[in-house]
Design an enzyme around this catalytic site. Structure first.
Site, PDB file in Angstrom:
ATOM      1  N   LEU A 118       0.797  -1.223   0.000  1.00 10.74           N
ATOM      2  CA  LEU A 118       0.000   0.000   0.000  1.00 10.74           C
ATOM      3  C   LEU A 118       0.829   1.273   0.000  1.00 10.74           C
ATOM      4  CD1 LEU A 118      -2.983   0.589  -0.041  1.00 10.74           C
ATOM      5  CD2 LEU A 118      -2.831   1.041   2.403  1.00 10.74           C
ATOM      6  N   SER A 119       1.997   1.216   0.640  1.00  9.65           N
ATOM      7  CA  SER A 119       2.773   2.451   0.730  1.00  9.65           C
ATOM      8  C   SER A 119       3.155   2.980  -0.651  1.00  9.65           C
ATOM      9  CB  SER A 119       4.033   2.225   1.556  1.00  9.65           C
ATOM     10  OG  SER A 119       4.728   1.102   1.081  1.00  9.65           O
ATOM     11  N   LYS A 120       3.189   2.103  -1.646  1.00  7.68           N
ATOM     12  CA  LYS A 120       3.547   2.540  -2.995  1.00  7.68           C
ATOM     13  C   LYS A 120       2.359   3.210  -3.688  1.00  7.68           C
ATOM     14  CE  LYS A 120       7.754   0.725  -3.435  1.00  7.68           C
ATOM     15  NZ  LYS A 120       7.863  -0.467  -2.650  1.00  7.68           N
ATOM     16  N   SER A 121       1.193   3.032  -3.157  1.00 11.76           N
ATOM     17  CA  SER A 121       0.013   3.590  -3.813  1.00 11.76           C
ATOM     18  C   SER A 121      -0.866   4.268  -2.775  1.00 11.76           C
ATOM     19  CB  SER A 121      -0.763   2.464  -4.504  1.00 11.76           C
ATOM     20  OG  SER A 121      -1.019   1.432  -3.580  1.00 11.76           O
TER      21      SER A 121
END
Ligand code: GLU
Length: 313
Positions: free
Chosen positions: A240-243
């Protein structure tokens, strides 16, 4: 007067949440904060916040304060004053010097491309001096990892883990060629100096744990217990941290994100349906939290060990 020195009892349980200020708090980091807080409270323990601001090139101005403000809005307040790694260079310097003095660490001029043929794994230096024409301020310092050095540990959520650090990671970086401290050194020094007994964090850091344990051994520091939480994935299965833009956290409306994190930790949603404030929610969560319901992170260590070292020169 007894004449005794005051004794400082080691805490029975002290956890921590250690965000890097590379952006705003997102749903994935809230999960790690909530999970580490719940496990600490479950054990009657303390919970600390440490800002890992050691990588100025990746730091977003103002993010550390926004993360702390968001944590407060979500009800998470450090039991001791918040520590910032950027103010602790002396501790890392002393640890590095000890390792260098004992020949457990060495200066290294190898570049990423020097190591490409070995898949990025450093076992011996192939560069013998500073690169000509490069204005690199200094060389990297790496931990000397003995041939065959393997680490096994029991993760409280994932069970027995094993990594052959020599073969899969190699001699890893403690201080980068750009002069910045590597995460691995700083986290080990700080977890020990803050007397952290339990490291609870996202499973994206699972493959760092064997390196950290090797480093603890090299520095004669205790090894804390470890628990790696499941990662939140988006609809495409990405971390999730990438999006994170798809899942912005709204500190002004904390209950929905806390309920989502609670569900992602495998806990029964009904528990938190009727609560109306953060205080009520955290009290209800603490009282009914069942660690046995936390789902296991999908990939184990074996599937993760080939990730490139984020701290490589
Ligand atoms: N600062 C690291 C991160 O934000 C976490 C370090 C840790 O929990 O050990 O990914």
């Amino acid at each position: 007067m007894s004449g005794h020195l005051p004794t400082t009892d080691a805490p029975a349980y002290r956890g921590r949440f250690a965000p890097s200020p590379t952006g705003d708090l997102h749903a994935g980091s809230l999960l790690a904060a909530f999970g580490s807080w719940l496990l600490a409270r479950r054990h009657g323990g303390e919970w600390l916040v440490r800002i890992e601001d050691l990588d100025p090139p990746r730091e977003v101005p103002g993010a550390a304060q926004r993360q702390l403000d968001a944590l407060t809005a979500f009800g998470f307040v450090s039991d001791l004053p918040v520590v910032r790694q950027s103010q602790r260079h002396g501790l890392y310097e002393a640890a590095l010097q000890r390792l260098l003095d004992q020949d457990k660490a060495f200066v290294c001029h190898c570049s990423r491309s020097d190591l490409a043929a070995a898949g990025g794994v450093h076992r011996r230096c192939v560069a013998h001096g500073p690169r000509a024409g490069h204005a690199a301020p200094q060389a990297a310092v790496r931990l000397r990892v003995a041939d065959g050095a393997a680490v096994e540990f029991d993760d409280a959520l994932l069970g027995r883990q094993r990594q052959d650090v020599a073969r899969e990671v190699g001699d890893f970086v403690l201080r980068r060629a750009d002069g910045h401290w590597a995460y691995q050194l700083a986290v080990v020094v700080d977890d020990a100096e803050q007397r952290i007994t339990d490291v609870v964090r996202g499973a994206d850091l699972l493959d760092s744990t064997p390196r950290q344990i090797l480093l603890q051994r090299a520095l004669d520091l205790p090894t804390p217990r470890y628990a790696h939480l499941p990662l939140l994935l988006d609809a495409h299965g990405r971390k999730l941290s990438k999006s994170e833009a798809a899942h912005p956290l709204n500190p002004a409306d904390p209950l929905p994100a806390l309920r989502a994190a609670w569900a992602a930790l495998g806990q029964t949603p009904d528990t938190l349906v009727a609560v109306e404030t953060v205080t009520q929610l955290l009290r209800a969560a603490r009282d009914s939290f069942n660690p046995a319901q936390i789902p296991q992170a999908a990939p184990g260590l074996a599937a993760m060990h080939n990730d490139p070292d984020p701290n490589a020169v």
